[in-house]
Write an enzyme that holds these catalytic residues in place. Structure first.
Site: not given
Length: 906
Positions: A27, A98, A107, A109, A371, A489, A797, A864, A884
């Protein structure tokens, strides 16, 4: 030189910039940047996130002392720019306070508005503005917000409402009015008195009069809110570190509650639910910002197009809409036009969908925040792909812009079309967050969490939600509210979570005390079933069946871009042809883990499997295995066919044998009958299989070495299936994996059995197929001696589930007894079974890959465990050079995107 803790902005100048989010919070950084690009922003200053850390470590008094000089200088600058004086009774400067973390936490804080008011200043504001009602309305709001945020004036219990709201509701009832805007000036004066009396009664102290006391109280309350329960929970849900802290933003007040030419609102430059490129948002006349998001008043639409769409959903005629619910474009056309121009300027500048907060004071537009907006998974992809096509961003930015975890939302089931066609909606509201959800009605967030832990599906029903409801919202399948709009909210948080939400449902009355709701006179009690369609806003009684979601061309394009950049393949963990087909559709490049033990639990196999286990000698075991062979081969035929041309890693039997046998008397009696032996013999054999620590007992390669006939049967089934399919023109590429190797000789013994069996099958069929023999690395010793095992193995693996258990010494079955405490106390940052422990387990993986490839450069390495579908773990696997990762079918797209991100991040 003393470090700088306060950064000012105003009148087109700023000490901060948009790229200083880590220091100024999102912000504060964007307020500074908006100043620099000429967007109208009230002047103010930002206290850095570093001060939040100092506050938590060194305390309130230290922070106030080190901030005092810089804050006083910053207040003087606001006074000069606004022509007002902080603490003056005739021309007072009022400010807002704020929070502002580096990432959006809507919402979570706290905020305080109209700070600086007292009994003297309210008279000065009344005279200066010529609007006594506005002055007292602002004072009433300030006492209410300060009392809640700083002084802890909360409801007594979850069935009770806010103590200030209770006072207001009583006055409304006595006056016969419904809306806050109907209070007279005298009513507001009386409310201020009643509010202050409530504060004195609850806290034992007078409401603070000094603006400086008010300011420091609010600044510290915002820092405190970084460590409140809902903020901590939100950080855990999103893996945001505690040490980030929040900034505090102090700005000169601008007023949306000055009458009919003033208002406030929230807007999005694109649709946050669907991603449609349409400016949309909500506003309220004669209101302040919290009124819009709290859901206390249902807001109206900014654009005429949005207003007409809203009216259609609500079943309201155009005539009624334009008369009672006009858009901002119709009420204040000049302000609306300026807002539309500003939102386009901001999206063009930041090159992302923006979430804006604005106030109109006496016809003048002010921006309070911009934002990057929270969005659903579907909107995330559509916005990124659209912005690529529109020339805003490139392909790499598309990949960075998409959160892999949010893809999960798109893969969830939707309502079955046939079932939906037969269902009749009982009401409809605003489609605040898309998706389909069915569950049992529950009215309180803590109970939603409890019911969910019991395995129940729940719909959290609230008049409106607040940040305190976060746990329940996270546990629920869906959220239903009777108040609020598309920017409430409930709507914003639900979209961020990927939860289905319907807000402002028509004719919905919720009674917390009786734990029931009514819709057009129809009563629904706690525990009854409701189904919500967050894409249309319809609410249905009962439970509607679901079907797999359809993925659109935007998803396909994102996956194509990911494929272009990723250097690591993604396979799947699949034990059935159906799972294999699903994973292949999602882009899996093979199967990284096929668990054969899961196959044996099927009805046609469990009896011969039990016969094999309970046989007293090898001859009996081989007879039972002869029955299992064709059944096991049939399994592999289906899986290899689904993965035609792709590798399939088949893990040989791994679990302890006692898991397959009956432990109840009835089951043992049945097996005695099947095998033609006494119940006592069966019972004794079952008891003989029991182990003190089965996870470390007779399982994996130990089982195959003790009973080689099991390994022989499984190998034969695999290779016979591959050869049979080759004759059909289907290419099976089996990779036979030996589980739980700890010593190279264990693996070598199994490898010899496997190779001997393969050559027998080749000879019998006068045919051969490509194959590999490798092992799971899931025992720390195997990782440490990987160079020796690699000399014999074609592939590794990493079974990180067991490797995590054995490295930490934590039993996965028992860790829940202490893991929550470890996470709460910061002993562990994350659950190591969910997110790979890169510093411990990860180093074993890194070492095994490195030393294994020093011996065999062609060694294929994959993972895996459950970590194969967790984005940060996938990125780590990329850095250590795995070929992988393998994960469950519905995590494949998530892993593919994470793999692409890892490649472009370097």
């Amino acid at each position: 030189m003393e470090k700088k803790r306060v950064y000012t902005f105003g009148n087109g100048a700023a000490e901060g910039r948009a790229d200083m989010k880590n220091l100024l919070g999102g912000k504060g950084a964007n307020l500074a940047e908006m100043n620099l690009i000429g967007v109208p922003v009230p002047p103010g200053f930002t206290i850095t996130t570093e001060v939040c850390t100092e506050y938590n470590e060194l305390g309130r008094d230290y922070v106030i002392n080190v901030l005092k000089g810089e804050v006083e200088d910053a207040i003087i600058q606001i006074e000069k720019l606004t022509g007002t004086k902080f603490g003056d009774k005739d021309n007072p400067l009022l400010v807002s306070v704020r929070s502002g973390a580096r990432v959006s936490m809507p919402g979570m804080m706290d905020t305080v508005l109209n700070l600086g008011l007292n009994d003297d200043a309210v008279e000065g504001i009344a005279k200066k503005s010529g609007n006594e009602r506005f002055a007292w309305d602002s004072y009433r709001r300030f006492v209410q917000m300060y009392g809640d945020v700083v002084l802890g004036m909360k409801p007594h219990s979850k069935e009770d409402i806010d103590p200030f709201e209770e006072i207001m509701e009583e006055m409304k009832a006595s006056k016969g009015i419904e809306l806050d805007t109907e209070f007279t000036t005298d009513d507001l004066k009386q409310l201020v008195k009643l509010f202050k009396a409530a504060v004195k009664e609850k806290t034992g102290k007078e409401f603070p009069v000094s603006p400086w006391d008010q300011l420091w109280g609010s600044v510290c309350a915002v820092f405190d809110s970084w460590m409140n329960e809902r903020a901590i929970l939100y950080r855990k849900m999103n893996n945001f570190p505690e040490e980030w802290g929040t900034a505090v933003n102090v700005q000169a007040m601008v007023y949306g509650n000055m009458g009919k030419t003033s208002g406030t609102g929230v807007a999005f430059t694109r649709d946050a639910a669907t991603g449609e490129n349409i400016f949309n948002g909500e506003y309220l006349i004669d209101a302040q910002g919290e009124d819009v998001v709290s859901g206390v008043r249902t807001p109206q639409q900014i654009t005429t197009e949005g207003s007409r769409r809203w009216a259609k959903l609500q079943g309201i005629s155009e005539e009624e809409r334009s008369a009672k619910y006009p858009s901002l474009e119709e009420v204040m056309p000049e302000c609306a036009a300026e807002l539309i121009a500003v939102q386009q300027k901001l999206e063009d500048y930041f090159k992302d969908m923006q979430d804006l907060e604005f106030t109109i004071q006496d016809g003048k537009l002010w921006l309070l925040q911009t934002r990057s907006g929270k969005r659903t998974g579907a909107a995330m992809i559509k916005i990124a792909i659209d912005m690529l096509h529109e020339g805003y961003i490139d392909e790499k930015t598309v990949l960075k812009r998409c959160d892999p975890e949010k893809l999960d939302e798109l893969l969830h089931p939707v309502f079955d079309k046939n079932a939906l066609a037969k269902a009749k909606p009982i009401t409809h509201g605003l489609p605040a967050s898309p998706g389909a959800a069915a569950g049992q009605v529950v009215f309180h967030a803590d109970e939603a969490e409890e019911w969910s832990k019991e395995g129940k599906q729940v719909i959290l029903c609230r008049i409106e939600t607040s940040p305190e409801d976060l746990r329940g919202m996270n546990s629920a399948q869906g959220i239903l509210t009777s108040r609020g709009g598309m920017t409430s909210h409930a709507a914003v948080v639900a979209r961020g979570m990927g939860k289905c939400c319907v807000s402002a449902a028509n004719n919905l009355i919720i009674d917390y005390k009786t734990r029931s709701l009514s819709i057009n006179g129809k009563e629904i009690k706690e525990g009854d079933w409701l189904s919500l369609d967050g894409s249309t806003g319809y609410v249905y009684e009962g439970k509607i069946a679901t079907q797999d979601a359809d993925l659109d061309e935007n998803f396909d394009e994102l996956m194509s871009i990911a494929e272009k950049y990723a250097r690591m393949d993604v396979r799947t963990n699949a034990d059935t042809p159906k799972d294999a087909a699903v994973a292949r559709k999602f882009g899996a490049k093979g199967i990284g883990l096929c668990r054969t033990e899961h196959m044996f639990f099927e009805e046609d196999k469990i009896v011969p499997m039990r016969e094999m286990i309970l046989s007293k000698d090898e001859e009996g075991r081989r007879k039972a295995l002869e029955k299992l062979l064709p059944l096991q081969k049939k399994d592999f035929l289906g899986i290899f066919r689904a993965m035609d041309g792709l590798p399939v890693t088949v893990r040989l039997l791994d679990p302890p044998l006692h898991e397959f046998v009956p432990h109840d008397e009835k089951g043992q009696m049945e097996m005695a009958k099947v095998m033609g032996i006494s119940y006592k013999d069966i019972h004794d054999r079952v008891e003989g299989l029991m182990e003190a620590n089965p996870m470390l007992g007779l399982r994996g390669c130990r089982l195959g070495n003790l009973y080689p006939e099991i390994t022989e049967m499984q190998t034969r089934a695999i290779i016979e299936a591959a050869i049979e399919l080759k004759k059909e023109g289907i290419t099976a590429i089996p990779e036979i994996m030996v589980p739980l190797t700890g010593i190279v000789h264990e693996f070598k013994a199994q490898k010899d059995i496997i190779e001997s069996t393969i050559h027998e099958v080749f000879a019998e069929n006068n045919e051969s197929v490509e194959y590999k023999i490798g092992t799971m690395i899931e025992i720390p010793r195997a990782a440490i001696t990987a160079h020796k095992i690699a000399a014999e193995a074609d592939f590794f693996s990493f079974g990180t589930n067991d490797l995590t258990q054995l490295t930490f010494g934590y039993s996965r079955d028992d860790v829940a007894k202490f893991l929550p405490m470890y996470l709460d106390k910061g002993i562990l940052k994350q659950d190591p079974f969910a997110v790979l422990d890169q510093n411990g387990v990860g180093q074993l993986v890194r070492m095994a890959v490195q030393t294994g490839r020093e011996v065999k450069t062609t060694l294929k390495c994959g993972i895996c465990g459950e970590h194969g579908g967790e984005p940060s773990s996938v990125k780590f696997c990329h850095t250590v050079g795995l070929n992988y990762v393998s994960c469950s079918p519905f995590r494949v797209p998530i892993a593919r995107l994470a793999a692409a991100q890892a490649a472009i991040e370097g």
